[in-house]
Design an enzyme around this catalytic site. Structure first.
Site, PDB file in Angstrom:
ATOM      1  N   LYS A   1       0.310  -8.756 -10.646  1.00  0.00           N
ATOM      2  CA  LYS A   1      -0.725  -8.370  -9.669  1.00  0.00           C
ATOM      3  C   LYS A   1      -1.806  -7.567 -10.385  1.00  0.00           C
ATOM      4  O   LYS A   1      -1.518  -6.523 -10.977  1.00  0.00           O
ATOM      5  CB  LYS A   1      -0.085  -7.529  -8.565  1.00  0.00           C
ATOM      6  CG  LYS A   1      -1.063  -6.995  -7.527  1.00  0.00           C
ATOM      7  CD  LYS A   1      -0.326  -6.285  -6.402  1.00  0.00           C
ATOM      8  CE  LYS A   1      -1.248  -5.840  -5.287  1.00  0.00           C
ATOM      9  NZ  LYS A   1      -2.053  -4.655  -5.614  1.00  0.00           N
TER      10      LYS A   1
ATOM     11  N   SER B   1      -6.534  -9.699  -8.409  1.00  0.00           N
ATOM     12  CA  SER B   1      -6.704  -8.449  -7.652  1.00  0.00           C
ATOM     13  C   SER B   1      -7.361  -7.397  -8.530  1.00  0.00           C
ATOM     14  O   SER B   1      -7.097  -7.333  -9.737  1.00  0.00           O
ATOM     15  CB  SER B   1      -5.329  -7.950  -7.186  1.00  0.00           C
ATOM     16  OG  SER B   1      -5.448  -6.704  -6.511  1.00  0.00           O
TER      17      SER B   1
ATOM     18  N   TYR C   1       5.847  -1.045  -9.566  1.00  0.00           N
ATOM     19  CA  TYR C   1       5.201  -0.466 -10.740  1.00  0.00           C
ATOM     20  C   TYR C   1       6.313  -0.302 -11.751  1.00  0.00           C
ATOM     21  O   TYR C   1       7.386   0.202 -11.404  1.00  0.00           O
ATOM     22  CB  TYR C   1       4.663   0.932 -10.417  1.00  0.00           C
ATOM     23  CG  TYR C   1       3.393   0.932  -9.630  1.00  0.00           C
ATOM     24  CD1 TYR C   1       2.231   0.381 -10.153  1.00  0.00           C
ATOM     25  CD2 TYR C   1       3.342   1.514  -8.368  1.00  0.00           C
ATOM     26  CE1 TYR C   1       1.050   0.399  -9.430  1.00  0.00           C
ATOM     27  CE2 TYR C   1       2.165   1.539  -7.639  1.00  0.00           C
ATOM     28  CZ  TYR C   1       1.024   0.971  -8.181  1.00  0.00           C
ATOM     29  OH  TYR C   1      -0.153   0.981  -7.475  1.00  0.00           O
TER      30      TYR C   1
ATOM     31  N   HIS D   1      -7.137  -4.274  -7.209  1.00  0.00           N
ATOM     32  CA  HIS D   1      -6.528  -3.138  -6.514  1.00  0.00           C
ATOM     33  C   HIS D   1      -7.421  -2.649  -5.367  1.00  0.00           C
ATOM     34  O   HIS D   1      -7.478  -1.459  -5.060  1.00  0.00           O
ATOM     35  CB  HIS D   1      -6.256  -1.999  -7.494  1.00  0.00           C
ATOM     36  CG  HIS D   1      -4.972  -1.253  -7.246  1.00  0.00           C
ATOM     37  ND1 HIS D   1      -3.838  -1.412  -8.014  1.00  0.00           N
ATOM     38  CD2 HIS D   1      -4.643  -0.335  -6.303  1.00  0.00           C
ATOM     39  CE1 HIS D   1      -2.879  -0.610  -7.562  1.00  0.00           C
ATOM     40  NE2 HIS D   1      -3.347   0.064  -6.510  1.00  0.00           N
TER      41      HIS D   1
ATOM     42  N   VAL E   1       0.847  -1.198   0.000  1.00  0.00           N
ATOM     43  CA  VAL E   1       0.000   0.000   0.000  1.00  0.00           C
ATOM     44  C   VAL E   1       0.878   1.241   0.000  1.00  0.00           C
ATOM     45  O   VAL E   1       1.891   1.288   0.704  1.00  0.00           O
ATOM     46  CB  VAL E   1      -0.944   0.044   1.229  1.00  0.00           C
ATOM     47  CG1 VAL E   1      -1.923  -1.111   1.203  1.00  0.00           C
ATOM     48  CG2 VAL E   1      -0.174   0.046   2.517  1.00  0.00           C
TER      49      VAL E   1
ATOM     50  N   GLY F   1     -11.053  -7.335  -0.056  1.00  0.00           N
ATOM     51  CA  GLY F   1     -12.209  -7.514   0.832  1.00  0.00           C
ATOM     52  C   GLY F   1     -12.057  -8.584   1.896  1.00  0.00           C
ATOM     53  O   GLY F   1     -13.011  -8.851   2.626  1.00  0.00           O
TER      54      GLY F   1
ATOM     55  N   ASP G   1      -6.491 -11.026  -3.406  1.00  0.00           N
ATOM     56  CA  ASP G   1      -6.806 -10.037  -2.367  1.00  0.00           C
ATOM     57  C   ASP G   1      -8.088  -9.317  -2.747  1.00  0.00           C
ATOM     58  O   ASP G   1      -8.633  -9.547  -3.823  1.00  0.00           O
ATOM     59  CB  ASP G   1      -5.646  -9.039  -2.154  1.00  0.00           C
ATOM     60  CG  ASP G   1      -5.452  -8.074  -3.319  1.00  0.00           C
ATOM     61  OD1 ASP G   1      -6.329  -7.943  -4.190  1.00  0.00           O
ATOM     62  OD2 ASP G   1      -4.380  -7.430  -3.364  1.00  0.00           O
TER      63      ASP G   1
END
Ligand code: FMN
Length: 431
Positions: free
Chosen positions: A304, A325, A189, A327, A139, A360, A358
């Site tokens: 990802k 994912s 990234y 995001h 994050v 939730g 991932d």
């Protein structure tokens, strides 16, 4: 919402309004407030008898019963713009809701009479054994929640041998030192500029990363409306701490920059310059660039942000791990939830490459479900930030403790003594 509940809601809101009105005497006001509080929020909810308290917060980390109590506590402690930056979704936030709600649509079908006195929830992944099948997602800006930042989280995760995927910030070497045990997974990234991409990947390898997860779900800019709205409610001058061009920040002054490695002072001009030079996340990344990465690194590579089975097929062809994912719903609205995308992707992967997921995941049972549906590891982003925002490193510790206890209980409940006992038949889609 039924007509009845809409009426009830309106009536309650009206009574609250009256109770707050300055023209009423305090006695009448408190009688009306009590009456408003007694109205059922949703008469069909079996837990309607428990009133929702918007001012709730726990005083000590150990008092938190679940991660949501740490969320409520972080809400009270973290400045609203920072809190909303963490919580926001794209546009109307539909993907954030879907991620959470759809996990509840898959139901558990437990096995009974199995010996589950001892539970081993460990997993072997990318050359290391982690004690738990969950990991912290990467994050941006964790120090905005608490100055303990990502290094505080690394110390907490390391203490429990919990896996962590980390993006920009401290180097892999620094993070691994803070963890003092198993290594992190590096997230990057990368850009369509090949030289820059090559340098990023090779630097990660040089710094000791064993696996690199490349985030591929940001091909555009996005609107994060909840965050933008919350900024209006935050009266602080952003430029006092941020490297941003804030028109409210006076020229020639000096600002405090709070980061996970400490606090430093920078001039307003330097901050403005840094913003101008920041190029942002990549906009154009293609399968061609992905294919070339294989040749420049010995690290395992994971992508990802995979949601479509045909993209999963490409990952398998290239030998890349898959991270299902969206995001955390921060980039596109009304995306499919990750849990609903998982079955098709698992069928394509057929165990040939690792599949992470991932989006939730908040309770031990959520994680157990995804593992039973074929995920190899399950990540979460916001919950560890809630712990961090509420109590710093000690709050992250509490998130881990809660998850450990919930996963152990959930595995016992479904009849699984180890992660390999979590099989597909234990979960089905409810009506
Ligand atoms: C505040 C915040 C910042 C994030 N920054 C990044 C990032 O820099 N890179 C990335 O790949 N994902 C980022 N994500 C997405 C997470 O890695 C992860 O996919 C998502 O949080 C999972 O959903 P959850 O928060 O519902 O658990 C971020 C998520 C949040 C909440």
């Amino acid at each position: 919402m039924t007509q009845f509940s809409v009426r009830e809601k309106n009536r309650r809101a009206f009574l609250k309004y009256l109770a707050a009105s300055v023209v009423l005497t305090p006695g009448v006001r408190s009688a009306l407030a009590a009456s408003a509080a007694e109205l059922p929020a949703n008469p069909e909810d079996p837990f309607m008898w428990w009133p929702h308290d918007p001012n709730f917060a726990v005083e000590r980390p150990e008092d938190a019963i679940d991660v949501f109590e740490l969320e409520a506590t972080a809400y009270k402690k973290v400045p609203i713009a920072h809190f909303a930056y963490m919580e926001t979704g794209a546009d109307g936030g539909g993907t954030v809701r879907a991620n959470r709600q759809d996990i509840g649509k898959f139901a558990i079908r437990s096995r009974r009479l199995r010996d589950v006195r001892k539970v081993d929830a460990s997993v072997n992944m990318y050359g290391s054994k982690y004690n738990w099948p969950f990991f912290f997602c990467p994050v941006g800006g964790p120090s905005a929640q608490h100055t303990d930042g990502v290094l505080g989280a690394a110390r907490a995760a390391g203490r429990h041998n919990v896996a962590q995927m980390v993006g920009s910030g401290p180097t892999v070497a620094t993070l691994n030192k803070a963890r003092n045990g198993t290594p992190i997974f590096q997230q990057l990234y990368i850009s369509s500029n090949w030289e820059m991409t090559k340098a990023r990947v090779q630097n990660a390898e040089r710094d000791g990363a064993r696996v690199v997860a490349i985030t591929v779900d940001l091909p555009s800019t996005f609107k994060r409306n909840q965050y933008e709205r919350a900024k209006r409610r935050d009266s602080r001058i952003c430029g006092t701490c941020h490297e941003i061009a804030d028109p409210k920040f006076p020229k020639g002054s000096v600002a405090r920059r709070v980061g996970s490695t400490g606090t430093s002072e920078v001039s307003a001009e330097a901050m403005t310059e840094a913003v101008k030079n920041y190029k942002g996340p990549p906009l154009t990344l293609t399968w061609e660039s992905m294919k070339r990465i294989r040749d420049i690194t010995k690290m395992d590579v994971m992508l990802k942000g995979i949601m479509h089975p045909e993209d999963a097929e490409m990952c398998v062809k290239l030998g890349y791990g898959i991270m299902v994912s969206n995001h955390g719903g921060r980039n596109e609205d009304t995306s499919a939830s990750t849990i609903s995308a998982l079955p098709d992707i698992v069928s394509v992967a057929k165990g040939r490459v690792p599949v992470f997921i991932d989006g939730g995941f908040r309770r031990g049972m959520d994680i157990v479900k995804a593992l039973a549906m074929g995920a190899d590891m399950v990540g979460f982003g916001r919950p560890w930030l809630w712990g961090l925002g509420a109590f710093g490193e000690a709050g992250v510790d509490r998130v881990i403790e809660i998850m450990q206890a919930e996963i152990t209980a959930a595995m016992q409940q479904v009849g699984a003594a180890s992660v390999k006992d979590l099989t597909r038949d234990l979960v089905y889609k409810s009506l």
